[in-house]
Write an enzyme that holds these catalytic residues in place. Sequence first.
Site, PDB file in Angstrom:
ATOM      1  N   TYR A 147      56.563 -35.711 104.085  1.00 12.92           N
ATOM      2  CA  TYR A 147      57.885 -35.559 104.698  1.00 12.92           C
ATOM      3  C   TYR A 147      58.870 -36.558 104.104  1.00 12.92           C
ATOM      4  O   TYR A 147      58.496 -37.563 103.518  1.00 12.92           O
ATOM      5  CB  TYR A 147      57.809 -35.768 106.215  1.00 12.92           C
TER       6      TYR A 147
ATOM      7  N   PHE B 277      65.623 -42.679 105.473  1.00  9.84           N
ATOM      8  CA  PHE B 277      65.083 -43.791 106.259  1.00  9.84           C
ATOM      9  C   PHE B 277      63.562 -43.826 106.237  1.00  9.84           C
ATOM     10  O   PHE B 277      62.965 -44.828 106.604  1.00  9.84           O
ATOM     11  CB  PHE B 277      65.609 -43.776 107.701  1.00  9.84           C
ATOM     12  N   ASP B 278      62.914 -42.750 105.790  1.00 17.29           N
ATOM     13  CA  ASP B 278      61.450 -42.743 105.720  1.00 17.29           C
ATOM     14  C   ASP B 278      61.014 -41.604 104.814  1.00 17.29           C
ATOM     15  O   ASP B 278      61.607 -40.521 104.849  1.00 17.29           O
ATOM     16  CB  ASP B 278      60.856 -42.557 107.117  1.00 17.29           C
TER      17      ASP B 278
ATOM     18  N   ILE C 158      57.934 -37.726 117.423  1.00 17.78           N
ATOM     19  CA  ILE C 158      59.121 -37.351 118.201  1.00 17.78           C
ATOM     20  C   ILE C 158      59.069 -35.877 118.629  1.00 17.78           C
ATOM     21  O   ILE C 158      58.444 -35.051 117.974  1.00 17.78           O
ATOM     22  CB  ILE C 158      60.426 -37.664 117.441  1.00 17.78           C
TER      23      ILE C 158
ATOM     24  N   TYR D  78      65.248 -40.121 118.553  1.00 16.10           N
ATOM     25  CA  TYR D  78      65.231 -41.498 119.054  1.00 16.10           C
ATOM     26  C   TYR D  78      66.299 -41.789 120.103  1.00 16.10           C
ATOM     27  O   TYR D  78      66.559 -42.937 120.434  1.00 16.10           O
ATOM     28  CB  TYR D  78      65.324 -42.478 117.881  1.00 16.10           C
TER      29      TYR D  78
ATOM     30  N   PHE E 299      64.703 -33.685 108.441  1.00 16.48           N
ATOM     31  CA  PHE E 299      63.401 -33.895 107.809  1.00 16.48           C
ATOM     32  C   PHE E 299      63.019 -32.698 106.966  1.00 16.48           C
ATOM     33  O   PHE E 299      63.097 -31.562 107.430  1.00 16.48           O
ATOM     34  CB  PHE E 299      62.295 -34.056 108.858  1.00 16.48           C
TER      35      PHE E 299
END
Length: 150
Positions: A65, A75-76, A93, A119, A135
């Site tokens: 991902y 961010f990831d 999540i 979040y 994502f």
Amino acid sequence: KQADTIGQRQIKYHKEELRIKNNRWLAINAQEDGVEMLKSGLQYRIIKEGKGALATENSEVEVHYEGRLIDGKVFDSSYARNQTATFRPTQVIKGWTEALQMMPEGSVWELYIPYFLAYGENGNQNIPPYSTLIFKVELIKVKSEPATKK
């Protein structure tokens, strides 16, 4: 005391601006070709249709991902680490939990996750308040469910 009040007001204003900006982005994105929206508010686009098994909340899934904010900031990314991630759909999540149980193994989807399925209104250290998360999720493998003890 007055400085605190002003500071609090500025934070509240900034958070409200973020909420409006993210909600506006989602409203526009929902109109894009190929974007589906679920009752929960989760939006997704199928990039590649998988033909494999479907996960349940007890299955383990192996995924690749990349997550980014609406401004494009990543961010990831499991791709950047060159390492897949394995977990149960219920360990992430809410937006992921829902999508992972709809994606057949082998699928690649782009998820557009509103803050209330991510979040929340406070964010976290890497995610600003009210953030919509985008994502790209590649569901590599749905592993069999662990045996239940009798």
